[in-house]
Design an enzyme around this catalytic site. Structure first.
Site, PDB file in Angstrom:
ATOM      1  N   ASN A   8      41.896 -54.842 -38.672  1.00  0.00           N
ATOM      2  CA  ASN A   8      41.890 -54.589 -40.118  1.00  0.00           C
ATOM      3  C   ASN A   8      41.421 -55.860 -40.827  1.00  0.00           C
ATOM      4  O   ASN A   8      42.178 -56.809 -40.991  1.00  0.00           O
ATOM      5  CB  ASN A   8      43.318 -54.208 -40.562  1.00  0.00           C
ATOM      6  CG  ASN A   8      43.411 -53.969 -42.055  1.00  0.00           C
ATOM      7  OD1 ASN A   8      42.381 -53.897 -42.744  1.00  0.00           O
ATOM      8  ND2 ASN A   8      44.625 -53.857 -42.560  1.00  0.00           N
ATOM      9  N   TRP A   9      40.150 -55.844 -41.234  1.00  0.00           N
ATOM     10  CA  TRP A   9      39.562 -57.053 -41.834  1.00  0.00           C
ATOM     11  C   TRP A   9      39.968 -57.250 -43.299  1.00  0.00           C
ATOM     12  O   TRP A   9      39.633 -58.271 -43.898  1.00  0.00           O
ATOM     13  CB  TRP A   9      38.030 -56.994 -41.739  1.00  0.00           C
ATOM     14  CG  TRP A   9      37.500 -57.228 -40.355  1.00  0.00           C
ATOM     15  CD1 TRP A   9      38.214 -57.550 -39.234  1.00  0.00           C
ATOM     16  CD2 TRP A   9      36.117 -57.169 -39.943  1.00  0.00           C
ATOM     17  NE1 TRP A   9      37.366 -57.685 -38.163  1.00  0.00           N
ATOM     18  CE2 TRP A   9      36.080 -57.459 -38.565  1.00  0.00           C
ATOM     19  CE3 TRP A   9      34.916 -56.890 -40.600  1.00  0.00           C
ATOM     20  CZ2 TRP A   9      34.885 -57.479 -37.840  1.00  0.00           C
ATOM     21  CZ3 TRP A   9      33.732 -56.915 -39.886  1.00  0.00           C
ATOM     22  CH2 TRP A   9      33.723 -57.213 -38.511  1.00  0.00           C
ATOM     23  N   LYS A  10      40.624 -56.240 -43.859  1.00  0.00           N
ATOM     24  CA  LYS A  10      41.038 -56.300 -45.278  1.00  0.00           C
ATOM     25  C   LYS A  10      39.838 -56.703 -46.147  1.00  0.00           C
ATOM     26  O   LYS A  10      38.723 -56.248 -45.894  1.00  0.00           O
ATOM     27  CB  LYS A  10      42.237 -57.244 -45.439  1.00  0.00           C
ATOM     28  CG  LYS A  10      43.364 -56.900 -44.451  1.00  0.00           C
ATOM     29  CD  LYS A  10      44.668 -57.558 -44.764  1.00  0.00           C
ATOM     30  CE  LYS A  10      45.695 -57.157 -43.708  1.00  0.00           C
ATOM     31  NZ  LYS A  10      47.030 -57.618 -43.979  1.00  0.00           N
ATOM     32  N   HIS A  97      48.466 -48.263 -46.370  1.00  0.00           N
ATOM     33  CA  HIS A  97      48.809 -49.641 -45.991  1.00  0.00           C
ATOM     34  C   HIS A  97      49.750 -50.203 -47.055  1.00  0.00           C
ATOM     35  O   HIS A  97      49.596 -49.905 -48.240  1.00  0.00           O
ATOM     36  CB  HIS A  97      47.537 -50.488 -45.873  1.00  0.00           C
ATOM     37  CG  HIS A  97      47.800 -51.830 -45.255  1.00  0.00           C
ATOM     38  ND1 HIS A  97      48.378 -52.858 -45.958  1.00  0.00           N
ATOM     39  CD2 HIS A  97      47.597 -52.297 -44.000  1.00  0.00           C
ATOM     40  CE1 HIS A  97      48.519 -53.900 -45.157  1.00  0.00           C
ATOM     41  NE2 HIS A  97      48.051 -53.592 -43.962  1.00  0.00           N
ATOM     42  N   GLU A  99      49.872 -52.909 -48.510  1.00  0.00           N
ATOM     43  CA  GLU A  99      49.194 -53.605 -49.611  1.00  0.00           C
ATOM     44  C   GLU A  99      48.726 -52.608 -50.670  1.00  0.00           C
ATOM     45  O   GLU A  99      48.709 -52.911 -51.863  1.00  0.00           O
ATOM     46  CB  GLU A  99      48.022 -54.442 -49.054  1.00  0.00           C
ATOM     47  CG  GLU A  99      48.553 -55.687 -48.346  1.00  0.00           C
ATOM     48  CD  GLU A  99      47.708 -56.193 -47.194  1.00  0.00           C
ATOM     49  OE1 GLU A  99      46.546 -55.776 -47.054  1.00  0.00           O
ATOM     50  OE2 GLU A  99      48.223 -57.017 -46.408  1.00  0.00           O
ATOM     51  N   GLU A 168      54.364 -51.054 -39.598  1.00  0.00           N
ATOM     52  CA  GLU A 168      54.053 -52.418 -40.042  1.00  0.00           C
ATOM     53  C   GLU A 168      55.153 -52.888 -40.993  1.00  0.00           C
ATOM     54  O   GLU A 168      55.081 -52.612 -42.208  1.00  0.00           O
ATOM     55  CB  GLU A 168      52.726 -52.434 -40.807  1.00  0.00           C
ATOM     56  CG  GLU A 168      51.522 -52.094 -39.981  1.00  0.00           C
ATOM     57  CD  GLU A 168      50.269 -52.777 -40.545  1.00  0.00           C
ATOM     58  OE1 GLU A 168      49.625 -53.504 -39.790  1.00  0.00           O
ATOM     59  OE2 GLU A 168      49.972 -52.610 -41.736  1.00  0.00           O
ATOM     60  N   GLY A 174      51.319 -61.023 -41.964  1.00  0.00           N
ATOM     61  CA  GLY A 174      50.819 -62.341 -42.340  1.00  0.00           C
ATOM     62  C   GLY A 174      51.865 -63.438 -42.355  1.00  0.00           C
ATOM     63  O   GLY A 174      51.588 -64.551 -42.798  1.00  0.00           O
ATOM     64  N   SER A 213      51.517 -59.637 -37.888  1.00  0.00           N
ATOM     65  CA  SER A 213      51.530 -60.929 -37.170  1.00  0.00           C
ATOM     66  C   SER A 213      51.299 -60.801 -35.664  1.00  0.00           C
ATOM     67  O   SER A 213      51.888 -61.546 -34.875  1.00  0.00           O
ATOM     68  CB  SER A 213      52.838 -61.685 -37.445  1.00  0.00           C
ATOM     69  OG  SER A 213      52.890 -62.068 -38.810  1.00  0.00           O
ATOM     70  N   GLY A 234      45.589 -57.816 -38.254  1.00  0.00           N
ATOM     71  CA  GLY A 234      44.960 -58.353 -39.451  1.00  0.00           C
ATOM     72  C   GLY A 234      44.362 -59.715 -39.174  1.00  0.00           C
ATOM     73  O   GLY A 234      43.280 -59.852 -38.591  1.00  0.00           O
ATOM     74  N   GLY A 235      45.084 -60.762 -39.557  1.00  0.00           N
ATOM     75  CA  GLY A 235      44.585 -62.140 -39.485  1.00  0.00           C
ATOM     76  C   GLY A 235      43.933 -62.514 -38.161  1.00  0.00           C
ATOM     77  O   GLY A 235      42.858 -63.123 -38.139  1.00  0.00           O
TER      78      GLY A 235
HETATM   79  P1  PGA Z   1      48.488 -59.409 -39.984  1.00  0.00           P
HETATM   80  O1  PGA Z   1      48.153 -58.067 -40.819  1.00  0.00           O
HETATM   81  O2  PGA Z   1      48.123 -59.144 -38.546  1.00  0.00           O
HETATM   82  O3  PGA Z   1      47.635 -60.463 -40.613  1.00  0.00           O
HETATM   83  O4  PGA Z   1      49.941 -59.656 -40.131  1.00  0.00           O
HETATM   84  C1  PGA Z   1      48.363 -56.791 -40.273  1.00  0.00           C
HETATM   85  C2  PGA Z   1      48.052 -55.725 -41.286  1.00  0.00           C
HETATM   86  O5  PGA Z   1      48.332 -55.913 -42.479  1.00  0.00           O
HETATM   87  O6  PGA Z   1      47.509 -54.659 -40.923  1.00  0.00           O
END
Ligand code: PGA
Length: 258
Positions: A8-10, A97, A99, A168, A174, A213, A234-235
């Site tokens: 997930n590159w956001k 998600h 966010e 999640e 993050g 994470s 994500g990250g």
């Molecule tokens: P993260 O994000 O791996 O940076 O914690 C995961 C996500 O929000 O899908």
């Protein structure tokens, strides 16, 4: 179903950064044994979906979108329909998600509308759920998750299709902090119990991902948890070396369990 790793590159990469990363991952994956036993999907920003699709398809990496509209078609400026996502080559769409639940105030009702449109156009939804703050007590955690999980029971009418639920925990995204394996196991079991009554089961049409994470250091332990069918990353998916280390670690687990 193979284990699935979704990057997930956001909104974190530029067009050029995304193209370069997709090319590098694609070059690695197409000549690697890993693709025999792991499914990989990349979720870039909307405007580069088609470009990334052209780069990754030849390596058997799938495309995912990070969202879609709850409207099918019409005068909805700025919205992106499930239909056009399908035309751009998306196999999956990430929905709900945290966010988006937080920033865009997305409700379960809205997420279900988006899910219905994803199914209408042959896209597999990846629906994210997760408690907001750390709950030490399992009952509190489950209670909070149920608010996001029980609306999914109305998806029973789609039980002839595939569904992916990503657990999640919001506090894990993050932050570098992840739940214990026992906590993830309990949530995975709970998701399975709930979704069973809508005829979604992990040995048939339900896959449960863990996200928050994920790194190459913790991914093997997470993937060993019963009921966990993959990862939403994500990250660590934004940096080539970090992502490839996760793929290699996940592949080791996959081979060990076969
Ligand atoms: P993260 O994000 O791996 O940076 O914690 C995961 C996500 O929000 O899908």
């Amino acid at each position: 179903m193979d284990r699935l790793l979704v990057a997930n590159w956001k909104m974190k990469l530029s067009r050029q950064e995304g193209i370069t990363l997709a090319k590098n991952i694609s070059d690695f994956f197409k000549d690697s044994n890993i693709k025999k036993s792991l499914s990989i999907s990349i979720a870039p920003s909307m405007p580069i979906l088609s470009e990334i699709s052209n780069i990754i398809l030849k390596s058997d990496i799938n495309l995912a979108a990070q969202d879609c509209s709850a409207k099918d078609n019409g005068a909805y400026t700025g919205e992106v329909s499930a239909k056009i996502l399908k035309e751009c080559g998306c196999k999956y769409v990430i929905l709900g998600h945290s966010e988006r639940r937080q920033e865009q105030k997305e409700t379960s009702e809205l997420i279900l509308k988006k899910t219905a449109l994803a199914y209408k156009y042959g896209i597999i939804p990846i629906i994210c759920i997760g408690e907001n703050i750390y709950k030490k007590n399992q009952e509190d955690r489950i209670q909070e998750l149920n608010r996001q999980l029980t609306p999914l029971l109305s998806l029973r009418e789609y039980s002839n299709k595939e569904l992916i639920v990503a657990y999640e925990p919001v506090w894990a995204i993050g932050s570098g902090i992840i739940p214990t394996t026992q906590q993830i196991l309990e949530v995975a079991q709970h998701i399975q119990n709930i979704m069973k009554s809508a005829s979604f089961t992990t040995n048939k049409n339900l896959k449960i991902l863990y996200g928050g994470s994920v790194t190459s250091d913790n991914c093997q332990e997470i993937l060993k948890i019963s009921g966990i069918g993959g990862l939403l990353i994500g990250g660590a998916s934004l940096i080539y070396d970090r992502f490839i280390r996760i793929l290699k670690a996940a592949f080791e687990i996959e081979n060990a369990s076969n």
